[in-house]
Design an enzyme around this catalytic site. Structure first.
Site, short mmCIF file in Angstrom:
data_model
loop_
_atom_site.label_atom_id
_atom_site.label_comp_id
_atom_site.label_asym_id
_atom_site.label_seq_id
_atom_site.Cartn_x
_atom_site.Cartn_y
_atom_site.Cartn_z
CG ASN A 1 1.38 23.82 14.86
OD1 ASN A 1 0.65 24.62 15.08
ND2 ASN A 1 1.89 22.91 15.66
CD GLU B 1 3.88 17.34 14.94
OE1 GLU B 1 3.24 17.49 14.14
OE2 GLU B 1 5.04 17.55 15.48
CD GLU C 1 7.29 24.22 13.49
OE1 GLU C 1 6.59 24.91 13.88
OE2 GLU C 1 7.42 23.33 12.61
CB SER D 1 3.72 16.03 4.97
OG SER D 1 5.32 16.82 5.33
N GLY E 1 6.63 19.94 7.39
CA GLY E 1 6.42 21.08 6.56
C GLY E 1 8.24 20.65 5.52
CE LYS F 1 3.30 23.67 11.99
NZ LYS F 1 4.78 22.79 11.50
P1 13P Z 1 2.93 20.16 8.57
O1 13P Z 1 1.95 19.83 8.07
O2 13P Z 1 2.98 21.50 7.74
O3 13P Z 1 4.50 19.46 8.23
O4 13P Z 1 3.32 20.77 10.10
C1 13P Z 1 2.92 19.59 10.70
C2 13P Z 1 3.50 20.18 11.87
O5 13P Z 1 4.73 20.33 12.42
C3 13P Z 1 2.56 20.58 12.94
O6 13P Z 1 2.56 20.15 14.91
#
Ligand code: 13P
Length: 255
Positions: free
Chosen positions: A13, A170, A100, A216, A176, A15
């Site tokens: 992802n 998640e 998010e 993470s 993050g 983002k």
């Molecule tokens: P991270 O791997 O940066 O923690 O993000 C996870 C995430 O939200 C994937 O959709």
């Protein structure tokens, strides 16, 4: 429970990262890792990157996804993108209900369900995200909350359509933050999601469902997380922007 019944899926992802030019470069670096993979590999990219990424990945095994879609096919929804728009481009996957989106953009279980309906009606595969906040974990409501998110999101989804759904667990506190759920915590919640799905669709459908962990996940912890019996893949944010780390995670899923 036989893990072999289901396909491992490693999805990145991205983002809100990467310009179209940067996206092409990153996808070219990821394609070779997808080629050698036993698992399915997907990247979910910003809308403006979809076209260049589809072009750059043409003829490869890499699946391409968006990060959201609207529930209506078209109309007065400034700033939104519809499922028919995505599928007509050749996009195969869409993330729905990312925390998010829920936290910053007012996404609710109801709109998650509506968006899933639109995605399925337009031939897309869905990566449905569920997960609890730290406060909710500390209150001991994780399993109930995730069951509720799952049940509402899947309202009206048929057993046949479920084959095009991946669920990503998640935990919000692990996204993050560099703070990963332990392998046991990840497996426990993934197993609880599978039992919720089993109560709705039966055990054969639940056994065939791919359930990812996200939060993470990186090159170091992927092995342990992905070796858990109910963790069938990963939804990866930060580490999916680093081709070497992403390739390592893909390798961990192959083992
Ligand atoms: P991270 O791997 O940066 O923690 O993000 C996870 C995430 O939200 C994937 O959709």
């Amino acid at each position: 429970m036989n893990k072999k019944l289901r396909k491992a899926v490693i999805a990145g992802n991205w983002k809100m990262n990467k310009t179209p030019e940067e996206a092409k470069e990153l996808v070219r670096a990821i394609v070779p890792a997808a080629k050698d993979a036993d698992c399915d590999v997907v990247v979910c990219v910003p809308y403006v990157d979809l076209f260049p990424v589809l072009e750059a990945a043409k003829g490869s095994k890499l699946g391409i996804g968006a990060q959201n879609c609207h529930w209506a096919p078209s109309g007065a929804f400034t700033g939104e993108v519809s499922a028919p728009m995505l599928s007509s481009m050749g996009v195969q996957y869409v993330i729905i209900g990312h925390s998010e989106r829920r936290t910053y953009f007012g996404e609710t279980d109801k709109t998650v369900n509506q968006r899933i309906r639109a995605a399925l009606d337009n031939g897309l595969s869905v990566i449905l995200c569920v997960g609890e906040s730290l406060e909710q974990r500390e209150q001991g409501v994780t399993a109930e909350l995730v069951a509720m998110q799952t049940k509402i999101a899947l309202g009206g989804v048929s057993g046949e359509e479920l084959k095009r759904i991946i669920i990503a667990y998640e935990p919000i506190w692990a996204i993050g933050t560099g703070k990963t759920a332990t392998a046991e915590q990840a497996n426990e919640v993934c197993a609880s999601i599978r039992s919720t799905v089993s109560s709705l669709y039966g055990s054969a459908a639940a056994d065939a469902l791919t359930i990812q962990y996200g939060g993470s996940m990186n090159a170091k912890n992927a092995d342990e997380l992905l070796s858990q019996p109910d963790v069938d893949g990963g939804l990866i944010g930060g580490a999916s922007l680093k081709p070497d780390a992403f390739a390592q995670i893909i390798k961990a899923a192959n083992r």
